[in-house]
Design an enzyme around this catalytic site. Sequence first.
Site, short mmCIF file in Angstrom:
data_model
loop_
_atom_site.label_atom_id
_atom_site.label_comp_id
_atom_site.label_asym_id
_atom_site.label_seq_id
_atom_site.Cartn_x
_atom_site.Cartn_y
_atom_site.Cartn_z
N ASP A 179 0.92 -1.31 -0.12
CA ASP A 179 -0.08 0.12 0.00
C ASP A 179 0.92 1.34 0.08
O ASP A 179 0.40 2.44 -0.20
CB ASP A 179 -1.04 -0.05 1.02
CG ASP A 179 -0.12 0.04 2.64
OD1 ASP A 179 0.85 -0.46 2.68
OD2 ASP A 179 -0.88 0.55 3.45
N GLN A 180 2.25 1.13 0.32
CA GLN A 180 3.09 2.53 0.10
C GLN A 180 3.87 2.48 -1.04
O GLN A 180 4.48 3.36 -1.36
CB GLN A 180 4.10 2.30 1.33
CG GLN A 180 3.39 2.23 2.76
CD GLN A 180 4.33 1.93 3.86
OE1 GLN A 180 5.67 1.27 3.68
NE2 GLN A 180 4.33 2.83 5.08
N GLN A 181 3.70 1.53 -1.93
CA GLN A 181 4.33 1.50 -3.01
C GLN A 181 3.58 2.29 -4.39
O GLN A 181 4.16 2.40 -5.41
CB GLN A 181 4.72 -0.05 -3.56
CG GLN A 181 5.81 -0.76 -2.81
CD GLN A 181 6.09 -1.97 -3.10
OE1 GLN A 181 5.85 -2.47 -4.48
NE2 GLN A 181 6.47 -2.92 -2.29
N CYS A 182 2.31 2.18 -4.16
CA CYS A 182 1.53 3.10 -5.24
C CYS A 182 0.74 4.30 -4.70
O CYS A 182 0.57 4.33 -3.67
CB CYS A 182 0.71 2.02 -5.95
SG CYS A 182 -0.62 1.11 -4.57
N THR A 183 0.04 5.00 -5.72
CA THR A 183 -0.34 6.16 -5.54
C THR A 183 -1.95 5.77 -5.64
O THR A 183 -2.27 5.16 -6.73
CB THR A 183 0.00 7.18 -6.21
OG1 THR A 183 1.18 7.63 -6.00
CG2 THR A 183 -1.19 8.46 -5.96
#
Length: 166
Positions: free
Chosen positions: A43-47
């Site tokens: 969830d922190q790897q994409c916008t």
Amino acid sequence: VNIALGFDSYLIMRHSHNTDGLGCYFCSDVVVPIDSITDRALDQQCTVTRPGLAPMAAGLGVEFLVSYLQRMNTDKLSKEVPHQIRGSLFDYKNLCIGPTAAYDRCSACSTQIIDAYKQQQWQFVSRVCNEPKYLEQVSGLDQLKDLDDIDIEWDDEVDGDDDENE
């Protein structure tokens, strides 16, 4: 032309050809791009983007490009094609921004970066990927972090209005 998406905002921008002095996408940053994927949860790897934002921004980006390409062939354009369009779904507004100058320490389009790439080619790219601080050194952005050489004069006077409120 590039299009960048946020959660409910977008940026559409035309890029320089190194002849008109326009800034690129990275000219407004004083940090270099870093690895934002390694050691991060999914969830922190994409916008996350609102579902209708991408097609809206893409459509506006195409029209932006067509207007730019046709700017010399028509008298229908009342104004110069902007350098950037920043839009938001929060308030449904677009902000057209005129020409923004290139930054002489840009981590993407500055003279020192272009020259280093021309001289070293893929060795430069490999070094940038493998040495996180190398791009900062070549662009000169690392010098901005060295605050020891900067003489700052602080205004230490106390505003008299604060005493009246006590």
